[in-house]
Design a protein around this motif. Structure first.
Motif, PDB file in Angstrom:
ATOM      1  N   ASN A 209       7.932  -5.963  -9.420  1.00  0.00           N
ATOM      2  CA  ASN A 209       7.685  -4.797  -8.458  1.00  0.00           C
ATOM      3  C   ASN A 209       6.747  -5.224  -7.448  1.00  0.00           C
ATOM      4  O   ASN A 209       5.780  -6.133  -8.464  1.00  0.00           O
ATOM      5  CB  ASN A 209       7.519  -3.719  -8.585  1.00  0.00           C
ATOM      6  CG  ASN A 209       8.839  -2.654  -8.298  1.00  0.00           C
ATOM      7  OD1 ASN A 209       8.925  -2.494  -7.102  1.00  0.00           O
ATOM      8  ND2 ASN A 209       9.647  -1.394  -9.482  1.00  0.00           N
ATOM      9  N   LYS A 210       6.872  -5.009  -6.317  1.00  0.00           N
ATOM     10  CA  LYS A 210       5.629  -5.104  -5.637  1.00  0.00           C
ATOM     11  C   LYS A 210       5.571  -3.755  -4.410  1.00  0.00           C
ATOM     12  O   LYS A 210       6.510  -3.092  -4.103  1.00  0.00           O
ATOM     13  CB  LYS A 210       5.505  -6.694  -4.455  1.00  0.00           C
ATOM     14  CG  LYS A 210       7.099  -6.148  -3.581  1.00  0.00           C
ATOM     15  CD  LYS A 210       7.527  -7.892  -3.100  1.00  0.00           C
ATOM     16  CE  LYS A 210       8.742  -7.085  -2.485  1.00  0.00           C
ATOM     17  NZ  LYS A 210       8.953  -9.013  -1.891  1.00  0.00           N
ATOM     18  N   ILE A 211       4.061  -4.586  -3.775  1.00  0.00           N
ATOM     19  CA  ILE A 211       3.662  -3.015  -2.969  1.00  0.00           C
ATOM     20  C   ILE A 211       2.756  -4.292  -2.078  1.00  0.00           C
ATOM     21  O   ILE A 211       1.804  -3.962  -2.438  1.00  0.00           O
ATOM     22  CB  ILE A 211       2.910  -2.166  -3.376  1.00  0.00           C
ATOM     23  CG1 ILE A 211       3.548  -1.150  -3.991  1.00  0.00           C
ATOM     24  CG2 ILE A 211       2.585  -1.368  -1.807  1.00  0.00           C
ATOM     25  CD1 ILE A 211       3.065   0.059  -4.838  1.00  0.00           C
ATOM     26  N   ASP A 212       3.804  -4.334  -1.248  1.00  0.00           N
ATOM     27  CA  ASP A 212       2.823  -6.087  -0.105  1.00  0.00           C
ATOM     28  C   ASP A 212       3.098  -5.928   0.965  1.00  0.00           C
ATOM     29  O   ASP A 212       3.968  -4.775   1.793  1.00  0.00           O
ATOM     30  CB  ASP A 212       3.256  -7.603  -0.405  1.00  0.00           C
ATOM     31  CG  ASP A 212       4.978  -7.666  -0.668  1.00  0.00           C
ATOM     32  OD1 ASP A 212       5.631  -7.158  -0.107  1.00  0.00           O
ATOM     33  OD2 ASP A 212       5.162  -9.060  -0.848  1.00  0.00           O
ATOM     34  N   LYS A 213       2.998  -6.941   2.030  1.00  0.00           N
ATOM     35  CA  LYS A 213       2.519  -6.543   3.185  1.00  0.00           C
ATOM     36  C   LYS A 213       4.378  -7.048   4.088  1.00  0.00           C
ATOM     37  O   LYS A 213       4.444  -6.765   5.080  1.00  0.00           O
ATOM     38  CB  LYS A 213       2.022  -7.843   4.132  1.00  0.00           C
ATOM     39  CG  LYS A 213       2.211  -8.702   4.071  1.00  0.00           C
ATOM     40  CD  LYS A 213       1.462 -10.068   4.209  1.00  0.00           C
ATOM     41  CE  LYS A 213       1.522 -11.621   4.443  1.00  0.00           C
ATOM     42  NZ  LYS A 213       1.069 -12.527   4.719  1.00  0.00           N
ATOM     43  N   SER A 214       5.509  -7.248   3.119  1.00  0.00           N
ATOM     44  CA  SER A 214       6.775  -7.237   3.146  1.00  0.00           C
ATOM     45  C   SER A 214       6.833  -5.913   3.954  1.00  0.00           C
ATOM     46  O   SER A 214       8.342  -5.418   4.429  1.00  0.00           O
ATOM     47  CB  SER A 214       7.619  -8.252   2.681  1.00  0.00           C
ATOM     48  OG  SER A 214       7.488  -7.140   1.579  1.00  0.00           O
ATOM     49  N   GLN A 215       6.162  -4.881   3.447  1.00  0.00           N
ATOM     50  CA  GLN A 215       6.986  -3.589   3.354  1.00  0.00           C
ATOM     51  C   GLN A 215       5.972  -2.610   4.412  1.00  0.00           C
ATOM     52  O   GLN A 215       5.242  -2.866   4.908  1.00  0.00           O
ATOM     53  CB  GLN A 215       7.069  -3.092   2.510  1.00  0.00           C
ATOM     54  CG  GLN A 215       7.337  -3.606   0.932  1.00  0.00           C
ATOM     55  CD  GLN A 215       6.764  -3.067  -0.490  1.00  0.00           C
ATOM     56  OE1 GLN A 215       5.961  -2.980  -0.852  1.00  0.00           O
ATOM     57  NE2 GLN A 215       7.901  -3.120  -0.995  1.00  0.00           N
ATOM     58  N   ALA A 216       7.175  -1.651   5.804  1.00  0.00           N
ATOM     59  CA  ALA A 216       6.666  -1.320   7.170  1.00  0.00           C
ATOM     60  C   ALA A 216       5.808  -0.218   6.178  1.00  0.00           C
ATOM     61  O   ALA A 216       4.671   0.598   7.149  1.00  0.00           O
ATOM     62  CB  ALA A 216       7.848  -0.690   7.375  1.00  0.00           C
ATOM     63  N   ASN A 217       5.384   0.247   4.629  1.00  0.00           N
ATOM     64  CA  ASN A 217       4.766   1.472   4.206  1.00  0.00           C
ATOM     65  C   ASN A 217       3.291   0.284   3.721  1.00  0.00           C
ATOM     66  O   ASN A 217       2.621   0.882   2.853  1.00  0.00           O
ATOM     67  CB  ASN A 217       4.871   2.690   3.519  1.00  0.00           C
ATOM     68  CG  ASN A 217       5.690   1.542   2.127  1.00  0.00           C
ATOM     69  OD1 ASN A 217       5.566   0.911   1.993  1.00  0.00           O
ATOM     70  ND2 ASN A 217       5.895   2.799   1.132  1.00  0.00           N
ATOM     71  N   PHE A 218       3.126  -1.020   3.956  1.00  0.00           N
ATOM     72  CA  PHE A 218       2.033  -1.612   2.912  1.00  0.00           C
ATOM     73  C   PHE A 218       0.564  -0.774   3.779  1.00  0.00           C
ATOM     74  O   PHE A 218       0.321  -0.788   4.521  1.00  0.00           O
ATOM     75  CB  PHE A 218       1.761  -2.673   3.097  1.00  0.00           C
ATOM     76  CG  PHE A 218       1.272  -3.325   3.192  1.00  0.00           C
ATOM     77  CD1 PHE A 218       1.081  -3.198   1.144  1.00  0.00           C
ATOM     78  CD2 PHE A 218       0.425  -4.806   3.610  1.00  0.00           C
ATOM     79  CE1 PHE A 218       0.071  -4.305   0.975  1.00  0.00           C
ATOM     80  CE2 PHE A 218      -1.168  -5.210   2.843  1.00  0.00           C
ATOM     81  CZ  PHE A 218      -0.675  -4.971   1.388  1.00  0.00           C
ATOM     82  N   PRO A 219       0.400  -0.159   2.761  1.00  0.00           N
ATOM     83  CA  PRO A 219      -1.731   0.542   3.001  1.00  0.00           C
ATOM     84  C   PRO A 219      -2.297  -0.766   2.961  1.00  0.00           C
ATOM     85  O   PRO A 219      -3.450  -0.397   3.618  1.00  0.00           O
ATOM     86  CB  PRO A 219      -1.823   1.351   2.213  1.00  0.00           C
ATOM     87  CG  PRO A 219      -1.253   0.633   0.669  1.00  0.00           C
ATOM     88  CD  PRO A 219       0.390   0.006   1.134  1.00  0.00           C
ATOM     89  N   GLY A 220      -2.919  -1.651   2.855  1.00  0.00           N
ATOM     90  CA  GLY A 220      -3.115  -2.775   3.155  1.00  0.00           C
ATOM     91  C   GLY A 220      -4.165  -3.076   1.770  1.00  0.00           C
ATOM     92  O   GLY A 220      -3.753  -2.009   0.627  1.00  0.00           O
ATOM     93  N   SER A 221      -4.494  -4.089   1.445  1.00  0.00           N
ATOM     94  CA  SER A 221      -4.755  -4.705  -0.089  1.00  0.00           C
ATOM     95  C   SER A 221      -6.454  -4.293   0.101  1.00  0.00           C
ATOM     96  O   SER A 221      -7.250  -4.945   0.528  1.00  0.00           O
ATOM     97  CB  SER A 221      -4.743  -6.115  -0.122  1.00  0.00           C
ATOM     98  OG  SER A 221      -4.963  -6.506  -1.283  1.00  0.00           O
TER      99      SER A 221
END
Length: 262
Positions: A209-221
């Motif tokens: 799984n991932k949460i990254d900049k490819s997703q519209a809801n990415f909150p930043g790293s």
């Protein structure tokens, strides 16, 4: 799917303390390691979390619920005492709020057996002071939940990023991995690759799984050094407490952290 070249999730083995790893062609150097050998928690690396009351079942973290078993494991125990749910919690930060270990970005890994009791969940997560900062999303600090084992019956694992505090401005982004085999009573690895592009979640050496900049809801790293937490707690999120399966524990074989060599 990206995989970690040197990771093995089968059995219980002692890992070399000074070994480097390679991930997606990049080299990572070991910066933190504990295999929980001995009889007592290494206080140069860990302290017990403050004994806060937790969640909607009124449970509490207690120091004596997080102990070593003398066989190379950290036990994050869960039980009830006089009708009150109690559980263990440790962190790489002292009770005097001094970081014993903290790192921004890298590869963070735990090897453990998940709990089998319903009504509770184990977790491996990262925390920092910046989580309460409001206005820059997650870039100035976040709670990073590498895994939360909240769903024994459904086989679900939660991963999440929480930011902008825990009050009215609180925000979060999460994702779920479903795999009933993770609750089979055997050791499994859960890990996070955290870099400028985002957060990548691994189980047993495979990115799931991932949460990254490819997703519209990415909150930043996040750019803030974060300390480690290993905890268990009770709450309705984990289902109705099954006293028949208590006491129980999250059984931790090791924790390792790596930093990219640039």
């Amino acid at each position: 799917m990206a995989t970690l070249s040197t990771l093995s999730a089968c059995g219980k083995e002692k890992m070399p303390e000074n070994s480097d790893i390679e991930l997606d062609g990049k080299k990572y150097q070991l910066t933190f390691y504990d295999d929980f050998e001995g009889e007592e928690l290494d206080k140069s690396k860990w302290d017990h979390c403050p004994e806060y009351e937790r969640s909607d079942y009124g449970g509490k973290w207690q120091d004596d619920m997080a102990v070593l078993d003398g066989k190379g494991n950290l036990l994050i125990k869960v039980d009830t005492r006089n009708g009150v749910p109690v559980s263990g919690a440790v962190r790489t930060r002292s009770k005097r709020e001094r970081d014993l270990f903290a790192q921004a970005q890298g590869y963070f890994e735990i090897k453990c057996k998940l709990q089998s009791a319903t009504g509770c969940w184990g977790a491996f997560w990262l925390m920092c002071n910046g989580v309460s900062s409001v206005g820059n999303k997650a870039t100035d600090g976040a709670e990073i939940d590498i895994f939360e084992s909240y769903d024994v019956n459904g086989g679900n694992i939660n991963h999440a990023i929480h930011y902008d505090g825990y009050g009215e401005y609180h925000q979060s982004v999460g994702c779920t991995t479903t795999n009933k085999n993770l609750y089979d009573g055997n050791y499994h690895t859960f890990a996070l690759l955290w870099n400028d592009d985002g957060y990548y979640f691994y189980t047993d050496g495979e990115m799931v799984n991932k949460i990254d900049k490819s997703q519209a809801n990415f909150p930043g790293s996040s750019t803030v050094p974060s300390y480690l937490k290993i905890t268990a707690e009770f709450g309705s999120w984990g289902g109705y407490i099954s006293k028949a399966t208590l006491p129980d524990a999250l059984v931790v074989d090791y924790v390792k952290v790596y930093k990219e060599v640039k």
